[in-house]
Design an enzyme around this catalytic site. Sequence first.
Site, mmCIF file in Angstrom:
data_model
loop_
_atom_site.group_PDB
_atom_site.id
_atom_site.type_symbol
_atom_site.label_atom_id
_atom_site.label_comp_id
_atom_site.label_asym_id
_atom_site.label_seq_id
_atom_site.Cartn_x
_atom_site.Cartn_y
_atom_site.Cartn_z
ATOM 1 N N LYS A 223 0.792 -1.288 0.117
ATOM 2 C CA LYS A 223 -0.157 -0.101 -0.019
ATOM 3 C C LYS A 223 0.864 1.153 0.052
ATOM 4 C CE LYS A 223 -3.108 -2.633 3.069
ATOM 5 N NZ LYS A 223 -3.431 -2.817 4.434
ATOM 6 N N GLY A 224 2.126 1.217 0.596
ATOM 7 C CA GLY A 224 2.901 2.279 0.867
ATOM 8 C C GLY A 224 3.061 2.982 -0.414
ATOM 9 N N ASP B 269 7.463 3.257 -2.120
ATOM 10 C CA ASP B 269 7.666 4.157 -1.148
ATOM 11 C C ASP B 269 9.105 4.180 -0.483
ATOM 12 O OD1 ASP B 269 7.495 1.523 -0.013
ATOM 13 O OD2 ASP B 269 6.090 1.745 1.527
ATOM 14 N N ASP C 160 14.532 -0.617 1.306
ATOM 15 C CA ASP C 160 15.548 -0.679 2.587
ATOM 16 C C ASP C 160 16.595 -1.772 2.476
ATOM 17 O OD1 ASP C 160 15.611 -0.457 5.422
ATOM 18 O OD2 ASP C 160 14.130 -2.280 5.806
ATOM 19 N N LYS D 118 16.953 4.103 2.049
ATOM 20 C CA LYS D 118 17.793 3.841 3.255
ATOM 21 C C LYS D 118 19.088 3.075 2.881
ATOM 22 C CE LYS D 118 14.203 3.228 6.611
ATOM 23 N NZ LYS D 118 14.136 2.256 7.740
ATOM 24 N N PHE E 22 13.432 4.642 11.474
ATOM 25 C CA PHE E 22 12.054 3.983 11.077
ATOM 26 C C PHE E 22 11.085 5.329 10.798
ATOM 27 C CE2 PHE E 22 7.947 2.090 10.861
ATOM 28 C CZ PHE E 22 8.323 0.817 10.155
ATOM 29 N N ASP F 77 3.720 3.072 6.914
ATOM 30 C CA ASP F 77 2.920 2.864 8.219
ATOM 31 C C ASP F 77 3.861 2.404 9.237
ATOM 32 O OD1 ASP F 77 3.136 0.059 6.830
ATOM 33 O OD2 ASP F 77 2.084 -0.381 8.537
HETATM 34 P P1 IMP Z 1 13.051 -4.556 1.768
HETATM 35 O O1 IMP Z 1 13.605 -3.369 0.817
HETATM 36 O O2 IMP Z 1 13.063 -5.918 1.111
HETATM 37 O O3 IMP Z 1 13.875 -4.556 2.963
HETATM 38 O O4 IMP Z 1 11.595 -4.147 2.323
HETATM 39 C C1 IMP Z 1 11.138 -2.716 2.104
HETATM 40 C C2 IMP Z 1 9.742 -2.579 2.538
HETATM 41 O O5 IMP Z 1 9.894 -2.601 4.165
HETATM 42 C C3 IMP Z 1 9.174 -1.128 2.206
HETATM 43 O O6 IMP Z 1 8.597 -1.429 1.191
HETATM 44 C C4 IMP Z 1 8.258 -1.092 3.387
HETATM 45 O O7 IMP Z 1 7.112 -1.496 3.230
HETATM 46 C C5 IMP Z 1 9.000 -1.901 4.759
HETATM 47 N N1 IMP Z 1 9.768 -0.504 5.381
HETATM 48 C C6 IMP Z 1 11.055 -0.608 5.156
HETATM 49 N N2 IMP Z 1 11.544 0.571 5.993
HETATM 50 C C7 IMP Z 1 10.334 1.076 6.590
HETATM 51 C C8 IMP Z 1 10.190 2.371 7.501
HETATM 52 O O8 IMP Z 1 11.210 3.161 7.838
HETATM 53 N N3 IMP Z 1 9.051 2.609 7.556
HETATM 54 C C9 IMP Z 1 7.690 1.915 7.028
HETATM 55 N N4 IMP Z 1 8.067 0.911 6.467
HETATM 56 C C10 IMP Z 1 9.310 0.439 6.062
HETATM 57 MG MG MG Z 2 6.506 -1.157 0.514
#
Ligand code: IMP
Ligand code: MG
Length: 174
Positions: free
Chosen positions: A41-42, A98, A101, A129, A150, A157
């Site tokens: 949803k982000g 959104d 990470d 990040k 965060f 969210d």
């Molecule tokens: P990754 O890059 O596979 O670790 O996952 C990224 C997802 O983790 C994003 O699409 C977000 O949904 C969630 N996420 C990572 N960091 C944050 C944050 O600081 N706030 C809220 N959601 C986050």
């Molecule tokens: Mg996301």
Amino acid sequence: MAEKIRVLLTEEAVDARIREIGEQISRDYAGRRVHLVCVLKGGSFFMCELAKRITVPVSMDFMSVSSYGSETKSSGVVRIVKDLDEPLKDKDVIIVEDIVDSGRTLSYLIDMLKDRKPASVALCTLLDKPDRRVVNVAVDYTGFRIPDEFVVGYGLDYDQKYRNLPYIGIVELD
Ligand code: IMP
Ligand code: MG
């Protein structure tokens, strides 16, 4: 647990940056059309605002994925909860996220979408990040690079709360 939200990026700063990215995409895709793919949803708030700032023809589709693994650590194996409505074949696709990470979710998603034979795939994220990166993903358009905190708001969210904040804030737990 109660939490406080400290402003990291104001509504004005976010809106101004989205306007710039929209202008850049409009230049980069001049004479073409772009197919925006939102990761729910982000990514939804960002994608809608971004689409308004793009001047070449735009189409939009939405998908929802969930990563296997614990809540805090994504495994990188992604399950499609809601797939796209339309095929990607021969389209100039921009994935709109959104936040990047660890990069695990996106690297898996990009490979999956490339199998559908789009003309091109680019990645656009509101936030990045970089300190948290585990898997290398090439980001084409980045709104803001932020520290390892965060954050919530503008679609992001904390326990399904705060997505509707018009700015980006850092969650501070008491
Ligand atoms: P990754 O890059 O596979 O670790 O996952 C990224 C997802 O983790 C994003 O699409 C977000 O949904 C969630 N996420 C990572 N960091 C944050 C944050 O600081 N706030 C809220 N959601 C986050
Ligand atoms: Mg996301």
